[in-house]
Design an enzyme around this catalytic site. Structure first.
Site, PDB file in Angstrom:
ATOM      1  N   LYS A 146     -22.000  11.736 -85.202  1.00 47.86           N
ATOM      2  CA  LYS A 146     -22.561  12.772 -86.099  1.00 47.86           C
ATOM      3  C   LYS A 146     -21.543  13.840 -86.454  1.00 47.86           C
ATOM      4  O   LYS A 146     -21.516  14.335 -87.578  1.00 47.86           O
ATOM      5  CB  LYS A 146     -23.793  13.416 -85.470  1.00 47.86           C
ATOM      6  CG  LYS A 146     -23.513  14.110 -84.176  1.00 47.86           C
ATOM      7  CD  LYS A 146     -24.780  14.352 -83.402  1.00 47.86           C
ATOM      8  CE  LYS A 146     -24.487  14.467 -81.933  1.00 47.86           C
ATOM      9  NZ  LYS A 146     -24.189  13.252 -81.247  1.00 47.86           N
ATOM     10  N   LYS A 167     -26.703  17.028 -87.454  1.00 45.98           N
ATOM     11  CA  LYS A 167     -27.711  16.058 -87.895  1.00 45.98           C
ATOM     12  C   LYS A 167     -28.390  16.543 -89.177  1.00 45.98           C
ATOM     13  O   LYS A 167     -28.703  15.751 -90.072  1.00 45.98           O
ATOM     14  CB  LYS A 167     -28.728  15.824 -86.781  1.00 45.98           C
ATOM     15  CG  LYS A 167     -28.100  15.130 -85.559  1.00 45.98           C
ATOM     16  CD  LYS A 167     -28.982  15.188 -84.336  1.00 45.98           C
ATOM     17  CE  LYS A 167     -28.327  14.513 -83.147  1.00 45.98           C
ATOM     18  NZ  LYS A 167     -29.012  14.755 -81.870  1.00 45.98           N
ATOM     19  N   GLU A 190     -27.204   4.835 -88.595  1.00 47.31           N
ATOM     20  CA  GLU A 190     -28.576   5.207 -88.216  1.00 47.31           C
ATOM     21  C   GLU A 190     -28.594   6.033 -86.926  1.00 47.31           C
ATOM     22  O   GLU A 190     -29.387   6.973 -86.794  1.00 47.31           O
ATOM     23  CB  GLU A 190     -29.421   3.938 -88.022  1.00 47.31           C
ATOM     24  CG  GLU A 190     -30.880   4.184 -87.752  1.00 47.31           C
ATOM     25  CD  GLU A 190     -31.550   4.968 -88.874  1.00 47.31           C
ATOM     26  OE1 GLU A 190     -31.766   4.396 -89.937  1.00 47.31           O
ATOM     27  OE2 GLU A 190     -31.853   6.168 -88.681  1.00 47.31           O
ATOM     28  N   GLY A 240     -29.811   9.090 -75.501  1.00 48.37           N
ATOM     29  CA  GLY A 240     -29.811   8.097 -74.434  1.00 48.37           C
ATOM     30  C   GLY A 240     -29.082   6.838 -74.869  1.00 48.37           C
ATOM     31  O   GLY A 240     -29.107   6.464 -76.045  1.00 48.37           O
ATOM     32  N   ALA A 258     -11.936  -1.552 -77.621  1.00 49.07           N
ATOM     33  CA  ALA A 258     -10.829  -0.600 -77.438  1.00 49.07           C
ATOM     34  C   ALA A 258     -11.309   0.543 -76.550  1.00 49.07           C
ATOM     35  O   ALA A 258     -12.334   1.169 -76.833  1.00 49.07           O
ATOM     36  CB  ALA A 258     -10.369  -0.064 -78.792  1.00 49.07           C
TER      37      ALA A 258
HETATM   38  N1  HSE Z   1     -27.439  15.704 -77.080  1.00 49.01           N
HETATM   39  C1  HSE Z   1     -28.318  15.193 -78.084  1.00 49.01           C
HETATM   40  C2  HSE Z   1     -29.758  15.501 -77.722  1.00 49.01           C
HETATM   41  C3  HSE Z   1     -28.199  13.709 -78.286  1.00 49.01           C
HETATM   42  O1  HSE Z   1     -30.044  16.129 -76.709  1.00 49.01           O
HETATM   43  O2  HSE Z   1     -30.632  15.130 -78.491  1.00 49.01           O
HETATM   44  C4  HSE Z   1     -26.940  13.339 -78.991  1.00 49.01           C
HETATM   45  O3  HSE Z   1     -26.896  13.896 -80.270  1.00 49.01           O
END
Ligand code: HSE
Length: 433
Positions: free
Chosen positions: A102, A202, A126, A305, A40
């Site tokens: 997240k 996070k 994860e 990444g 999608a």
């Molecule tokens: N932008 C985040 C970082 C990665 O630089 O670690 C995605 O959460």
């Protein structure tokens, strides 16, 4: 196992490639054949550099998540809506869901964990905490019996890249940020990363899993890295510390009371050079876990990444598919709403950087203010004064023993009131060895 993919951006594209590449090995090892059934997307005409049958793309995500011919859903759209509604619909249709989202989990995770449990399917994520670094699964499974006391990590690659460039090469914050943007680490609007919001989400996810209590993004106190200067980095180096943006979640015992509270925050901090987190450089992430029985553990790797994130998603996809085949699932150890200890009531050692007039008695006055608030100085240093139009001014840096945040804030107010203190340039928490 027919896979429905929601979103085909940087992570989704890499996941499609990985499913094709790794599929035969996964099938040989587990008997599980992953078949990409539908994707999608918002625009089906965009070139994603993938060799896909046009019929696989749809703009009707609602239909995809309830399609009975699809077994498992991967969500890599990001944001709260429509991701939340789509995931809930998928779970209610009995489909396991894998997400890298997240923001969603840090805000409405509990609702999703409950929906997954109610429908007896997996919700695996994860990739949502530190990209390819396995931290969610160890906290959810390997450490289920452990009394985890603290989870402390470098969970934002962009800020770690910027701080590493500033420390190693003397680059200014502004130049390091522009470079991170050029390299594709930082977004054009870098607020989520440099302001600590991404790390805060996070931290909330890791705290919820580690301590089995619901912690949301709004519970996390956060400061970003925008005020860090070369002066701070130089003092840190002289005192044998490295400045890192840390996400910290820890259990705090309640004095004379029952149970415990959770202290959860994100801020730049001075990490002793002999601490394993001090050696995490560039865009790498690492999470340091302390438990009663396991002692200290550290998980390290690429936290961002397309490909590393897709690797974590693929692991979850295989796990959820195998569980579906076995008619089982991993429940998320999510409990009641967490009792959060406010930042004012948390303890830390502190680094303070000051600009002072080079007059007799300045050091004594500064030390006196700290003593008034019962804060003990561990080490103190003055750089040779530099003459300027206002007279001779010197930089003073000190590190305290452990103090309460509220006492430190009161100390800073009093320090700013001293005649000979021109400026309180920096205040950073200091981590113990
Ligand atoms: N932008 C985040 C970082 C990665 O630089 O670690 C995605 O959460």
């Amino acid at each position: 196992m027919r896979v429905g993919l929601l979103g085909c951006g940087i992570v989704g594209t890499k996941l499609v490639g990985l499913i094709n590449e790794r599929g035969p090995t996964i099938e040989a090892g587990s008997g599980l054949r992953l078949e990409l059934a539908a994707i999608a997307v918002r625009s089906s005409s965009k070139d994603r550099g993938l060799d896909l049958d046009d019929s696989m793309l749809t703009t009707d995500a609602e239909a995809l998540v309830t399609d009975p011919s699809i077994d498992v859903i991967v969500e890599v759209i990001g944001g709260i809506e429509p991701a939340r509604s789509l995931i809930l619909a998928a779970l209610k249709s009995g489909k396991p869901v894998i997400t890298a989202n997240k923001e969603l989990l840090a805000n409405v995770g509990a609702e999703l964990y409950e929906a997954a449990a109610a429908n007896g399917v997996d919700l695996l994520f994860e990739a949502a905490a530190a990209g390819a670094v396995p931290i969610v699964r160890p906290l959810r499974e390997s450490l289920l019996g452990e009394d985890v006391r603290r989870v402390m990590g470098i969970v934002n690659g962009t800020t770690n890249y910027i701080l590493t460039r500033m420390a190693d090469d003397g680059v200014s914050y502004a130049d390091a940020l522009s470079e991170a943007q050029r390299l594709g680490y930082a977004e054009r609007d870098p607020t989520a990363d440099v302001g600590g919001f991404d790390a805060g989400a996070k931290a909330a996810i890791m705290a919820s899993i580690a301590f089995g209590a619901q912690v949301v993004a709004g519970d996390v106190y956060h400061e970003g890295i925008g005020a860090i200067t070369q002066g701070d980095i130089e003092f840190a180096r002289q005192f044998s510390y490295t400045i890192k943006l840390l996400a910290i979640a820890e259990l705090q015992d309640v004095a004379d009371g029952e149970g415990s509270e959770i202290g959860v925050r994100v801020y730049p901090a001075m990490v002793p050079n002999d601490h394993p987190l001090a050696s995490v450089r560039g865009s790498f992430n690492a999470v340091f876990v302390e438990g009663q029985a396991c002692g200290e553990l550290m998980f390290y790797g690429q936290g961002a990444g397309g490909l590393p994130t897709a690797s974590a998603v693929l692991g979850d996809l295989v796990d959820a598919s195998l569980n579906l085949r076995r008619h089982t699932f991993h429940p998320v150890p999510s409990g009641p709403r967490a009792r959060i200890r406010s930042i004012d009531a948390l303890e830390s050692a502190y680094y303070i950087g000051l600009t002072v007039e080079d007059n007799p008695g300045v050091m004594s006055a500064v030390a006196g203010v700290l003593a008034t608030h019962d804060i003990s100085i561990k080490t103190m240093q003055q750089q040779e004064a530099v003459p300027n139009e206002d007279g001779d001014q010197a930089r003073v840096a000190l590190i305290t023993h452990t103090a309460l945040e509220r006492d430190m804030q009161a100390t800073l107010v009093d320090l700013r009131r001293l005649d000979d203190v021109c400026d309180v340039n920096s205040v950073l928490r200091v981590i113990g060895s």
